[in-house]
Design an enzyme around this catalytic site. Structure first.
Site, mmCIF file in Angstrom:
data_model
loop_
_atom_site.group_PDB
_atom_site.id
_atom_site.type_symbol
_atom_site.label_atom_id
_atom_site.label_comp_id
_atom_site.label_asym_id
_atom_site.label_seq_id
_atom_site.Cartn_x
_atom_site.Cartn_y
_atom_site.Cartn_z
ATOM 1 N N SER A 46 42.192 32.643 45.029
ATOM 2 C CA SER A 46 41.410 31.630 45.731
ATOM 3 C C SER A 46 40.883 30.570 44.780
ATOM 4 O O SER A 46 40.713 29.410 45.170
ATOM 5 C CB SER A 46 40.254 32.270 46.493
ATOM 6 O OG SER A 46 39.389 32.967 45.614
ATOM 7 N N GLU A 47 40.592 30.931 43.521
ATOM 8 C CA GLU A 47 40.131 29.959 42.531
ATOM 9 C C GLU A 47 40.554 30.341 41.128
ATOM 10 O O GLU A 47 40.771 31.527 40.825
ATOM 11 C CB GLU A 47 38.596 29.805 42.549
ATOM 12 C CG GLU A 47 38.045 28.928 43.651
ATOM 13 C CD GLU A 47 37.390 29.710 44.756
ATOM 14 O OE1 GLU A 47 36.850 29.079 45.680
ATOM 15 O OE2 GLU A 47 37.436 30.951 44.713
ATOM 16 N N ALA A 48 40.643 29.321 40.290
ATOM 17 C CA ALA A 48 40.814 29.489 38.839
ATOM 18 C C ALA A 48 39.888 28.494 38.159
ATOM 19 O O ALA A 48 39.606 27.417 38.697
ATOM 20 C CB ALA A 48 42.261 29.244 38.417
ATOM 21 N N PHE A 66 39.032 25.046 40.337
ATOM 22 C CA PHE A 66 40.128 24.650 41.223
ATOM 23 C C PHE A 66 40.409 25.752 42.239
ATOM 24 O O PHE A 66 40.301 26.941 41.939
ATOM 25 C CB PHE A 66 41.413 24.397 40.418
ATOM 26 C CG PHE A 66 41.363 23.157 39.571
ATOM 27 C CD1 PHE A 66 41.972 21.985 39.993
ATOM 28 C CD2 PHE A 66 40.705 23.163 38.346
ATOM 29 C CE1 PHE A 66 41.930 20.836 39.216
ATOM 30 C CE2 PHE A 66 40.648 22.018 37.559
ATOM 31 C CZ PHE A 66 41.263 20.860 37.997
ATOM 32 N N HIS A 77 31.466 32.252 43.288
ATOM 33 C CA HIS A 77 32.054 33.348 42.509
ATOM 34 C C HIS A 77 32.743 32.835 41.249
ATOM 35 O O HIS A 77 32.688 33.502 40.199
ATOM 36 C CB HIS A 77 32.946 34.241 43.403
ATOM 37 C CG HIS A 77 34.412 34.090 43.291
ATOM 38 N ND1 HIS A 77 35.116 33.137 43.984
ATOM 39 C CD2 HIS A 77 35.331 34.783 42.570
ATOM 40 C CE1 HIS A 77 36.407 33.262 43.710
ATOM 41 N NE2 HIS A 77 36.568 34.249 42.851
#
Length: 290
Positions: A46-48, A66, A77
């Site tokens: 979901s994100e980096a 992102f 998170h």
């Protein structure tokens, strides 16, 4: 390309693989926005995030966040997971709190030495107040509910443009099957009372959580669900506590419907700051070619 230090961190859990995973590149220097976005898309998470030297003199580090397809000014998170990775790599804060620089500005993070939990100071809401009635009716239809099942609602926009709705019970929240065609284009956060207000009696006794939370947003294959969402819980807390719908300190559960066991610790301090915290654990550590 070169090898860069990397961690994959599970956030809002002390037990690996029961929270929300995050990819953290601990040295994002020299990478273009396009390279960061391409890597984020490749991770299928979901994100980096990408850590960089701070530009603001009060910040300890800078992070760019992102999700698939776009950059975010703030997300919960990724904030806690990035801080966990930064500390684990030897980061040392300048002052009492760790200060993260991101698109939303400076975010304070505090560390509980005894428990190991990290908590961020929730950024101010960009938009608040009740949702338009037409949107509430649309959300109810998209969640398969009667309009009367939504007992409260509000804008919960602190970067991500969340719409928050509250249901009567956690059982209703866990039973939801959202209709992607109806909810297309909406980011929806749903909260329902657990414990004493929940319908199931046995669950009420000794339940460690006050609310069950679910987060839905448009994804590549219809409506996606986030396992545990710091930004949504931060905005929900500011709304619910401010409206007298929640106590000033509580724990929210999220991810149950996905087989996770996320725990989000919420506290509104005497100075009015809302702190959103939880445990994080490193699941993968090594290097990535970027």
């Amino acid at each position: 390309m070169r090898m860069r230090p990397f961690q994959q961190v599970d956030v809002f859990t002390a037990t690996p693989y029961l929270g929300n995973p995050l990819a953290v590149v601990l040295d994002g220097s020299g990478l273009s926005t396009q390279q960061m976005q391409a890597f984020t898309n490749w991770t299928n998470l979901s994100e980096a995030t990408f850590l960089l030297p701070p530009e603001h003199p009060e910040a300890d580090y800078k992070v760019r966040i992102f999700c698939p397809g776009r950059e975010l000014p703030f997300a919960g998170h990724p904030t806690l997971g990035s801080c966990h990775a930064w500390l684990g790599a030897g980061g040392r804060p300048q002052g009492e709190h760790i200060v993260q620089e991101c698109g939303a500005g400076l975010v304070r993070i505090r560390r509980d030495a005894a428990s190991g939990k990290l908590a961020f100071a929730a950024p101010p809401l960009r938009k608040s107040g009740p949702l338009p009635e037409a949107e509430v009716e649309l959300i109810a239809r998209g969640l398969g509910l009667a309009r009367t099942d939504i007992v409260a609602h509000a804008w919960c926009d602190n970067g991500p443009n969340w719409r928050g709705v509250m249901l009567r019970s956690s059982e209703q929240v866990l039973a939801l099957r959202p209709d992607a065609a109806v909810l297309a284009g909406l980011d929806v956060g749903v909260v329902g009372p657990r414990g004493k207000v929940g319908v199931a009696g046995p669950r009420a006794a000794g339940d460690d959580c006050a609310f069950e939370v679910r987060a839905f947003f448009p994804g590549n294959n219809g409506m996606a669900e986030d396992p545990v969402t710091g930004s949504l819980n931060a905005a929900l807390a500011q709304w619910l506590v401010g409206a007298g719908l929640a106590p000033e300190r509580y724990v929210a559960s999220q991810g149950t419907a996905l087989g996770r066991a996320g725990r989000v610790h919420v506290e509104r301090a005497p100075d009015g700051t809302t702190w959103i915290g939880g445990h994080s654990v490193t699941c993968i550590a090594g290097e990535v070619r970027l």
